[in-house]
Design a protein around this motif. Structure first.
Motif, short mmCIF file in Angstrom:
data_model
loop_
_atom_site.label_atom_id
_atom_site.label_comp_id
_atom_site.label_asym_id
_atom_site.label_seq_id
_atom_site.Cartn_x
_atom_site.Cartn_y
_atom_site.Cartn_z
N TYR A 94 6.69 11.07 -6.30
CA TYR A 94 7.20 9.81 -5.76
C TYR A 94 6.90 8.66 -6.70
CZ TYR A 94 7.43 12.38 -1.35
OH TYR A 94 7.71 13.29 -0.37
N LEU A 95 5.68 8.68 -7.19
CA LEU A 95 5.21 7.57 -7.99
C LEU A 95 6.15 7.30 -9.17
CD1 LEU A 95 2.82 5.72 -7.74
CD2 LEU A 95 1.53 7.21 -9.28
N LYS A 96 6.63 8.33 -9.78
CA LYS A 96 7.48 8.13 -10.96
C LYS A 96 8.84 7.52 -10.57
CE LYS A 96 10.00 12.45 -11.30
NZ LYS A 96 10.36 13.64 -12.07
N ARG A 97 9.17 7.58 -9.30
CA ARG A 97 10.45 7.00 -8.85
C ARG A 97 10.31 5.56 -8.39
NH1 ARG A 97 13.60 10.07 -4.67
NH2 ARG A 97 15.05 8.47 -5.35
N PHE A 98 9.09 5.10 -8.24
CA PHE A 98 8.88 3.74 -7.76
C PHE A 98 8.97 2.73 -8.91
CE2 PHE A 98 5.99 5.46 -4.13
CZ PHE A 98 7.10 5.74 -3.36
N PRO A 99 9.85 1.75 -8.80
CA PRO A 99 9.98 0.75 -9.87
C PRO A 99 8.91 -0.32 -9.77
CG PRO A 99 11.52 0.24 -8.13
CD PRO A 99 10.80 1.49 -7.70
N ILE A 100 7.67 0.11 -9.94
CA ILE A 100 6.57 -0.84 -9.76
C ILE A 100 5.99 -1.23 -11.12
CG2 ILE A 100 5.95 -0.10 -7.44
CD1 ILE A 100 3.68 1.50 -8.90
N ASP A 155 10.00 7.83 4.70
CA ASP A 155 11.34 7.93 4.11
C ASP A 155 11.31 7.39 2.67
OD1 ASP A 155 13.99 7.87 3.41
OD2 ASP A 155 14.66 7.11 5.36
N ILE A 156 11.14 8.30 1.73
CA ILE A 156 10.98 7.90 0.33
C ILE A 156 12.26 7.28 -0.23
CG2 ILE A 156 10.53 8.75 -2.01
CD1 ILE A 156 8.06 8.60 -0.23
N GLU A 157 13.40 7.84 0.15
CA GLU A 157 14.67 7.29 -0.35
C GLU A 157 14.81 5.83 0.07
OE1 GLU A 157 16.36 8.86 -2.54
OE2 GLU A 157 15.12 10.65 -2.24
N LYS A 158 14.47 5.59 1.33
CA LYS A 158 14.55 4.23 1.84
C LYS A 158 13.59 3.31 1.10
CE LYS A 158 13.96 1.51 6.03
NZ LYS A 158 13.17 1.47 7.27
N ALA A 159 12.37 3.81 0.86
CA ALA A 159 11.37 3.01 0.14
C ALA A 159 11.87 2.66 -1.25
CB ALA A 159 10.04 3.76 0.07
N VAL A 160 12.45 3.64 -1.93
CA VAL A 160 12.95 3.40 -3.29
C VAL A 160 14.07 2.36 -3.26
CG1 VAL A 160 14.16 4.47 -5.24
CG2 VAL A 160 12.22 5.65 -4.19
N THR A 161 14.92 2.43 -2.25
CA THR A 161 16.00 1.45 -2.12
C THR A 161 15.45 0.03 -1.93
OG1 THR A 161 17.42 3.13 -1.14
CG2 THR A 161 18.07 0.83 -0.78
N GLY A 208 15.68 -3.10 -4.49
CA GLY A 208 16.20 -4.39 -4.04
C GLY A 208 15.27 -5.53 -4.45
N LEU A 209 13.98 -5.31 -4.30
CA LEU A 209 13.00 -6.34 -4.67
C LEU A 209 12.97 -6.54 -6.18
CD1 LEU A 209 10.16 -5.30 -2.18
CD2 LEU A 209 11.54 -7.40 -2.07
N LYS A 210 13.06 -5.44 -6.93
CA LYS A 210 13.08 -5.55 -8.40
C LYS A 210 14.32 -6.30 -8.85
CE LYS A 210 10.62 -5.00 -11.05
NZ LYS A 210 9.40 -5.86 -11.29
N ASP A 211 15.39 -6.12 -8.09
CA ASP A 211 16.65 -6.80 -8.37
C ASP A 211 16.49 -8.32 -8.22
OD1 ASP A 211 19.18 -5.88 -9.11
OD2 ASP A 211 19.98 -6.73 -7.22
N VAL A 212 15.67 -8.73 -7.26
CA VAL A 212 15.37 -10.16 -7.12
C VAL A 212 14.56 -10.62 -8.33
CG1 VAL A 212 14.19 -11.90 -5.70
CG2 VAL A 212 15.40 -10.01 -4.60
N GLY A 213 13.75 -9.71 -8.86
CA GLY A 213 12.99 -10.02 -10.07
C GLY A 213 11.50 -10.19 -9.87
N VAL A 214 11.03 -9.98 -8.63
CA VAL A 214 9.59 -10.10 -8.39
C VAL A 214 8.86 -8.88 -8.93
CG1 VAL A 214 9.86 -11.58 -6.35
CG2 VAL A 214 9.73 -9.09 -6.06
N THR A 256 0.85 -1.19 0.00
CA THR A 256 0.00 0.00 0.00
C THR A 256 0.88 1.24 0.00
OG1 THR A 256 -0.11 -0.08 2.39
CG2 THR A 256 -1.94 -1.09 1.19
N GLU A 257 0.28 2.35 -0.41
CA GLU A 257 1.02 3.61 -0.42
C GLU A 257 1.54 3.93 0.97
OE1 GLU A 257 -1.28 6.71 -2.83
OE2 GLU A 257 -2.61 4.98 -2.81
N GLY A 258 0.79 3.54 1.98
CA GLY A 258 1.17 3.81 3.36
C GLY A 258 2.51 3.20 3.75
N ALA A 259 2.88 2.10 3.08
CA ALA A 259 4.15 1.45 3.39
C ALA A 259 5.32 2.30 2.91
CB ALA A 259 4.20 0.07 2.74
N MET A 260 5.06 3.15 1.94
CA MET A 260 6.17 3.82 1.26
C MET A 260 6.33 5.29 1.60
SD MET A 260 5.95 1.79 -2.30
CE MET A 260 4.20 1.78 -2.46
N ILE A 261 5.32 5.83 2.29
CA ILE A 261 5.49 7.23 2.68
C ILE A 261 6.44 7.30 3.87
CG2 ILE A 261 3.33 8.15 1.75
CD1 ILE A 261 2.30 7.93 4.73
#
Ligand code: C2E
Ligand code: MG
Ligand code: MG
Ligand code: MG
Length: 281
Positions: free
Chosen positions: A191-197, A159-165, A169-175, A152-157
């Motif tokens: 923020y949304l444009k920085r999220f690799p979702i 510390d945005i830098e930390k969320a992006v990291t 990391g998860l995208k790096d695993v490939g999920v 949810t968005e609530g998980a990522m608000i």
């Protein structure tokens, strides 16, 4: 369905000190015990693409069969698990169980492209998350892009830098990654444009009134356009009627999930649902 007794929802505040009601206290120790036994079970709800009429995946939803209270809704115990820190173990079980089921379906030739698992905010921010996901995915042998995490968005608000990291990391695993209940949180476009979702899950609240509302079709259409501009897919949750599905299709949202297609199903019923679709396809 879990009984809704509003009294059970109250948390008492007193001089800044918080006490849990007797109900919640009991539930907490039960929750601790449930993790060690087998009171938890995953149900699966299919996701359908109306454009191809294919099941594109399934969402794993946890169920707690309490020995005396009956079925306790995750809406009730997930927040409690978050508060008490029990969420890590519950979430670890959920992710491993989802992987185990998907591996079984791949082996049986049941054509289920992907399985998604929900992550609550505390799970997302736990420093162990990326390593844990990587080790479970590796051990399972499942192609990582067949697994999806719903956040949810609530998980990522915060510390945005930390969320992006973490997301990287998860995208790096490939999920695959999706934002659940999209449109109800606080994520800004910056923020949304920085999220690799990969996917925005349009919240059920926009689907619920889409047939009657003068604004909700436009909101859905705007989310679909936004997602397209940013390179994300969309899916609508909580679709219950043919009319809602048609309105969503008009707004170019063809992926849907909801009671119209199927309720969340226990494993055997889900497998039967999938087999029936293959035969008639
Ligand atoms: P969610 O991830 O947004 O899941 C959608 C919820 O809507 C599910 O409720 C699902 O059963 C319900 N639903 C699906 N289709 C329809 C529909 O057409 N109409 C209506 N009225 N409802 C529909 P559920 O299973 O009670 O889960 C509630 C929430 O609990 C989930 O919301 C998710 O945030 C959380 N949750 C469930 N399982 C897990 C889990 O394994 N881990 C974590 N961290 N959270 C979970
Ligand atoms: Mg979800
Ligand atoms: Mg949702
Ligand atoms: Mg929801």
């Amino acid at each position: 369905h879990a009984k809704r007794n509003p009294e059970h929802k109250y948390v008492f505040y007193d001089n800044g000190m918080r006490e849990r009601s007797g109900f919640t206290l009991g539930l907490e120790s039960d929750l601790r015990r449930a993790g060690n036994g087998d009171e938890f079970e995953l149900y699966f709800q299919p996701k359908l693409d109306l454009a191809t009429d294919r099941v594109i995946g399934a969402e794993a939803l946890i169920r707690w069969q309490h020995p005396t209270r009956g079925m306790v809704s995750p809406a009730e115990f997930i927040p409690l698990a978050e508060e008490t820190g029990l969420i890590w173990d519950i979430g670890a079980w959920t992710f491993m169980e989802a992987c185990r089921r998907l591996a079984g379906w791949i082996e049986q030739g049941i054509p289920i492209p992907s399985v998604s698992v929900n992550l609550s905010p505390r799970q997302f921010q736990d420093a162990r998350l990326v390593g844990f996901v990587r080790s479970v995915v590796d051990a399972s042998g499942i192609p990582p892009d067949r697994l999806e995490l719903e956040l949810t968005e609530g998980a990522m608000i915060g510390d945005i830098e930390k969320a992006v990291t973490i997301l990287n990391g998860l995208k790096d695993v490939g999920v695959r990654l999706s934002i659940d209940d999209f449109g109800t949180g606080y994520s800004s476009l910056a923020y949304l444009k920085r999220f690799p979702i990969d996917t925005l899950k349009i919240d059920r609240s926009f689907v619920r009134d889409i047939v009657k509302s003068s604004t909700d079709p436009a909101i859905v259409g705007t989310i679909v356009n936004l997602a397209e501009s940013l390179g994300f897919d969309t899916i609508a949750e909580g679709v219950e009627t043919v009319e809602q599905a048609e309105m969503l299709r008009q707004q170019r949202c063809t992926r849907i999930q909801g009671y119209l297609i199927s309720r969340p199903l226990p494993v055997e019923a889900f497998e039967a649902f999938m087999r029936a679709r293959v035969v008639t396809a």
